[in-house]
Design a protein around this motif. Structure first.
Motif, PDB file in Angstrom:
ATOM      1  N   PHE A 142       0.814  -1.213   0.000  1.00 43.60           N
ATOM      2  CA  PHE A 142       0.000   0.000   0.000  1.00 43.60           C
ATOM      3  C   PHE A 142       0.850   1.268   0.000  1.00 43.60           C
ATOM      4  N   LEU A 143       2.011   1.206   0.683  1.00 41.57           N
ATOM      5  CA  LEU A 143       2.889   2.374   0.734  1.00 41.57           C
ATOM      6  C   LEU A 143       3.900   2.373  -0.400  1.00 41.57           C
ATOM      7  N   SER A 144       3.882   1.289  -1.210  1.00 49.40           N
ATOM      8  CA  SER A 144       4.800   1.166  -2.362  1.00 49.40           C
ATOM      9  C   SER A 144       6.254   1.347  -1.928  1.00 49.40           C
ATOM     10  N   ILE A 145       6.657   0.573  -0.934  1.00 49.43           N
ATOM     11  CA  ILE A 145       8.020   0.671  -0.421  1.00 49.43           C
ATOM     12  C   ILE A 145       8.763  -0.624  -0.683  1.00 49.43           C
ATOM     13  N   SER A 146      10.084  -0.548  -0.699  1.00 46.23           N
ATOM     14  CA  SER A 146      10.933  -1.716  -0.933  1.00 46.23           C
ATOM     15  C   SER A 146      11.124  -2.488   0.367  1.00 46.23           C
ATOM     16  N   GLN A 147      11.786  -3.666   0.233  1.00 46.02           N
ATOM     17  CA  GLN A 147      12.075  -4.463   1.415  1.00 46.02           C
ATOM     18  C   GLN A 147      13.016  -3.711   2.364  1.00 46.02           C
ATOM     19  N   PHE A 148      13.921  -2.903   1.779  1.00 46.32           N
ATOM     20  CA  PHE A 148      14.833  -2.103   2.604  1.00 46.32           C
ATOM     21  C   PHE A 148      14.053  -1.101   3.452  1.00 46.32           C
ATOM     22  N   LYS A 149      13.099  -0.409   2.826  1.00 42.28           N
ATOM     23  CA  LYS A 149      12.321   0.580   3.561  1.00 42.28           C
ATOM     24  C   LYS A 149      11.403  -0.082   4.581  1.00 42.28           C
ATOM     25  N   VAL A 164      19.627  -9.683   0.945  1.00 40.71           N
ATOM     26  CA  VAL A 164      19.509 -11.023   0.363  1.00 40.71           C
ATOM     27  C   VAL A 164      18.187 -11.156  -0.389  1.00 40.71           C
ATOM     28  N   TYR A 165      17.118 -10.605   0.196  1.00 46.29           N
ATOM     29  CA  TYR A 165      15.797 -10.655  -0.427  1.00 46.29           C
ATOM     30  C   TYR A 165      15.799  -9.888  -1.747  1.00 46.29           C
ATOM     31  N   ARG A 166      16.423  -8.702  -1.772  1.00 41.71           N
ATOM     32  CA  ARG A 166      16.477  -7.886  -2.994  1.00 41.71           C
ATOM     33  C   ARG A 166      17.267  -8.600  -4.079  1.00 41.71           C
ATOM     34  N   ASP A 167      18.372  -9.222  -3.692  1.00 38.54           N
ATOM     35  CA  ASP A 167      19.169  -9.958  -4.681  1.00 38.54           C
ATOM     36  C   ASP A 167      18.373 -11.114  -5.264  1.00 38.54           C
ATOM     37  N   GLY A 168      17.559 -11.761  -4.413  1.00 42.19           N
ATOM     38  CA  GLY A 168      16.719 -12.852  -4.905  1.00 42.19           C
ATOM     39  C   GLY A 168      15.666 -12.360  -5.874  1.00 42.19           C
ATOM     40  N   ALA A 169      15.091 -11.191  -5.596  1.00 42.79           N
ATOM     41  CA  ALA A 169      14.096 -10.613  -6.507  1.00 42.79           C
ATOM     42  C   ALA A 169      14.725 -10.248  -7.841  1.00 42.79           C
ATOM     43  N   SER A 170      15.986  -9.802  -7.814  1.00 43.88           N
ATOM     44  CA  SER A 170      16.690  -9.470  -9.057  1.00 43.88           C
ATOM     45  C   SER A 170      16.911 -10.713  -9.907  1.00 43.88           C
ATOM     46  N   LEU A 171      17.190 -11.835  -9.247  1.00 44.14           N
ATOM     47  CA  LEU A 171      17.369 -13.085  -9.988  1.00 44.14           C
ATOM     48  C   LEU A 171      16.080 -13.508 -10.673  1.00 44.14           C
ATOM     49  N   ASP A 172      14.951 -13.203 -10.041  1.00 40.76           N
ATOM     50  CA  ASP A 172      13.650 -13.540 -10.635  1.00 40.76           C
ATOM     51  C   ASP A 172      13.292 -12.604 -11.780  1.00 40.76           C
ATOM     52  N   GLY A 173      14.012 -11.488 -11.890  1.00 38.40           N
ATOM     53  CA  GLY A 173      13.703 -10.510 -12.921  1.00 38.40           C
ATOM     54  C   GLY A 173      12.421  -9.751 -12.668  1.00 38.40           C
ATOM     55  N   PHE A 195      10.095  -6.657 -11.177  1.00 35.09           N
ATOM     56  CA  PHE A 195      10.248  -5.206 -11.008  1.00 35.09           C
ATOM     57  C   PHE A 195       9.432  -4.681  -9.822  1.00 35.09           C
ATOM     58  N   ASP A 196       8.635  -5.573  -9.204  1.00 31.55           N
ATOM     59  CA  ASP A 196       7.837  -5.128  -8.063  1.00 31.55           C
ATOM     60  C   ASP A 196       8.564  -5.331  -6.745  1.00 31.55           C
ATOM     61  N   GLY A 197       9.805  -5.838  -6.803  1.00 29.90           N
ATOM     62  CA  GLY A 197      10.605  -5.996  -5.595  1.00 29.90           C
ATOM     63  C   GLY A 197      10.272  -7.225  -4.772  1.00 29.90           C
ATOM     64  N   LYS A 198       9.360  -8.082  -5.278  1.00 31.17           N
ATOM     65  CA  LYS A 198       8.986  -9.274  -4.522  1.00 31.17           C
ATOM     66  C   LYS A 198       9.841 -10.465  -4.944  1.00 31.17           C
ATOM     67  N   CYS A 199      10.140 -11.320  -3.967  1.00 26.80           N
ATOM     68  CA  CYS A 199      10.959 -12.500  -4.222  1.00 26.80           C
ATOM     69  C   CYS A 199      10.177 -13.741  -3.817  1.00 26.80           C
ATOM     70  N   PHE A 200      10.227 -14.765  -4.662  1.00 27.09           N
ATOM     71  CA  PHE A 200       9.536 -16.020  -4.370  1.00 27.09           C
ATOM     72  C   PHE A 200      10.506 -17.177  -4.555  1.00 27.09           C
ATOM     73  N   GLY A 201      10.611 -17.997  -3.510  1.00 24.32           N
ATOM     74  CA  GLY A 201      11.515 -19.140  -3.564  1.00 24.32           C
ATOM     75  C   GLY A 201      12.295 -19.287  -2.269  1.00 24.32           C
ATOM     76  N   MET A 202      12.879 -20.463  -2.090  1.00 26.55           N
ATOM     77  CA  MET A 202      13.637 -20.737  -0.866  1.00 26.55           C
ATOM     78  C   MET A 202      14.877 -19.859  -0.749  1.00 26.55           C
ATOM     79  N   TYR A 203      15.456 -19.478  -1.889  1.00 27.58           N
ATOM     80  CA  TYR A 203      16.703 -18.724  -1.864  1.00 27.58           C
ATOM     81  C   TYR A 203      16.521 -17.285  -1.354  1.00 27.58           C
ATOM     82  N   CYS A 204      15.263 -16.837  -1.245  1.00 32.58           N
ATOM     83  CA  CYS A 204      15.006 -15.469  -0.786  1.00 32.58           C
ATOM     84  C   CYS A 204      15.527 -15.234   0.632  1.00 32.58           C
ATOM     85  N   PHE A 205      15.487 -16.275   1.464  1.00 29.85           N
ATOM     86  CA  PHE A 205      15.926 -16.141   2.857  1.00 29.85           C
ATOM     87  C   PHE A 205      16.917 -17.231   3.271  1.00 29.85           C
ATOM     88  N   GLN A 206      17.358 -18.040   2.325  1.00 30.82           N
ATOM     89  CA  GLN A 206      18.221 -19.166   2.682  1.00 30.82           C
ATOM     90  C   GLN A 206      19.520 -18.705   3.346  1.00 30.82           C
TER      91      GLN A 206
END
Length: 493
Positions: A37-44, A439-448, A450-461
């Motif tokens: 709702f606030l359109s913020i990244s995982q960092f924020k 780590v979460y942001r890097d995982g989202a980049s691997l998924d390609g 653009f909404d900053g969301k990451c899906f998969g075990m590697y997001c927090f592994q």
């Protein structure tokens, strides 16, 4: 009202306060919606999580305030600060533009039951773990027509409910119940009854979290369980009235035995138990034990809090949609975790089987390391089991830390000293949460994505492995702390 009845009423008031005081425990339930709702990244989002813990840096101010101000005023200050902070977040969500309560609760519990302080503090602290469950049930009952309404509902409740509860319970703490000649029988019966009610409350909370129970029914049950402890002060008051009536009907020369029994009970109640030394907060930094303990709290209990803050994103990344259920589950198991040290202390300390606080912490931290390793398994069952385990361990560590602060640094300056120790929470919340966000942001980049969301075990592994390593360091520090103070703990047996 007699001092004995007053201190039991105060204890019931502490249960109510703590049951709504864990507002940060509900953060994982609405963090994903807040992020969207606030359109913020995982960092924020991590910065926001850090901001909710940052007040603990200045938590020692509440301890100082408790020395010079009436405790009800400290209580109302905490409720007002929460009202302002969560109220502002609520206004942001609907697009319209917390340490103080803990300090008051701990001080009242310790001063009202000095001999049984571990039991009193542990039971009251355990109810704080119910906050996530209580707020979730209220939201599901009144605010669940949409995700936005649910998120705003959490913030609205976190803003209003603690302040309202502080206003209701503050008069019950107007006169702090000091240690007097109280009957040890009343104390034993009261705590045993309270243990039964508390355990039943926890079982009900876990059952309604795991089973498909209407939220309104679960909420009504929790409210009834919260009212049940009122039977203790009511029973004590009734016993006093009956005793007074009997003494008026029978006039015998029994004054000597009565006075002798009262003196014996007064000595027992005023006994100073389990304090190594009284250390003023201005001299803490000179103690090596303080820095070891501070590091232990930073790498141990704080990591559990960071995990809870990220539970919403962890569940979402693994494809588990029942985030609110996970929060209620962790909250319910955290309830038992906070209660466990008190339960063991009350029934085992008499037989000298109860391990010391540092040893109990070390064992709990080993279990937390195992929980993080279990989370590396790609399974919903592993997620549920690990979340429950971390809830239990985090709760136990929270309860044990209160006791250990009093044991190592005394009770006279407890309010300030313990808040200095928990000042490690915002440090860890920022640093360890920032690592998780990267780590979460890097995982989202691997998924390609653009909404900053990451899906998969590697997001927090990698994060889970890192958190497990930190807990291992905390285990070593707990062991060192015990070795440095083993003579003191051996004398307590």
């Amino acid at each position: 009202m007699s001092p004995n009845v007053l201190r039991w009423f105060s204890l019931v008031a502490l249960l109510w306060l703590q049951s709504i005081n864990g507002t940060n425990l509900s953060f994982p339930a609405y963090s994903s919606q807040l992020k969207e709702f606030l359109s913020i990244s995982q960092f924020k989002l991590n910065y926001l999580s850090f901001a909710s813990d940052a007040g603990k840096v200045l938590g020692f101010i509440s301890g100082i305030a408790a020395i010079y101000l009436p405790l009800p005023l400290v209580l109302l200050a905490g409720g007002s600060l929460g009202f302002a902070g969560y109220g502002l977040q609520y206004l942001c969500i609907v697009k319209k533009i917390i340490c103080w309560i803990n300090t008051a609760c701990f001080i009242v519990a310790i001063n009202s039951f000095p001999v049984n302080r571990q039991v009193a503090v542990g039971i009251t602290a355990s109810y704080q773990a119910l906050s996530g469950k209580i707020y979730t049930d209220i939201v599901h009952t009144f605010f669940y027509s949409s995700q936005r309404e649910a998120a705003s509902g959490y913030l609205l409740l976190c803003s209003l409910v603690p302040l309202a509860c502080c206003l209701v319970t503050a008069p019950m703490l107007m006169r702090e119940a000091k240690a007097m000649s109280f009957s040890s029988r009343d104390v034993n019966v009261g705590f045993i009854f309270l243990f039964v009610v508390t355990i039943a409350t926890g079982i009900y909370s876990v059952a309604t979290s795991l089973l498909s129970v209407p939220a309104v029914l679960a909420l009504v049950g929790i409210v009834l369980f919260l009212l049940a402890p009122l039977a203790i002060p009511s029973g004590v008051r009734l016993e006093e009235l009956m005793s007074s009536t009997r003494s008026q009907q029978k006039v015998y020369n029994l004054e000597a035995p009565i006075e002798e029994d009262q003196k014996k009970e007064e000595v027992d109640e005023k006994a100073i138990v389990g304090v190594r030394e009284e250390v003023e907060w201005t001299k803490l930094w000179k103690r090596l034990d303080f820095w070891i303990y501070f590091g232990l709290y930073l790498f141990g209990p704080t990591v559990g809090i960071v995990f809870m803050n990220n539970l919403g994103q962890i569940s979402e990344s693994r494809g588990c949609a029942a985030t609110s259920s996970m929060v209620a589950l962790s909250s319910s198991f955290g309830f038992f975790g906070r209660l466990l040290p008190s339960l063991l202390d009350y029934f085992l300390s008499r037989n000298r089987y109860m391990p010391s606080s540092p040893v109990s912490m070390a064992v709990s931290l080993v279990a937390m390391v195992a929980s993080f390793l279990l989370l590396l398994i790609d399974s919903d069952i592993a997620l549920y089991v690990s979340t429950g385990m971390i809830g239990v361990v985090s709760g136990a560590l929270t309860s044990l830390s209160v006791t250990m602060t009093a044991e190592l640094f005394g009770t006279k300056h407890f309010g300030v000293n313990h808040n200095i120790v928990v000042g490690s929470i915002p440090i860890g919340s920022f640093a360890f949460g920032l690592f998780a966000a990267k780590v979460y942001r890097d995982g989202a980049s691997l998924d390609g994505r653009f909404d900053g969301k990451c899906f998969g075990m590697y997001c927090f592994q990698t994060t889970l492995i890192f958190w497990g390593m930190l807990c291992s360091v905390a285990t070593v520090l707990a062991t060192v702390l015990y070795l440095r103070n083993r003579k003191f703990y051996s004398q307590m047996r």
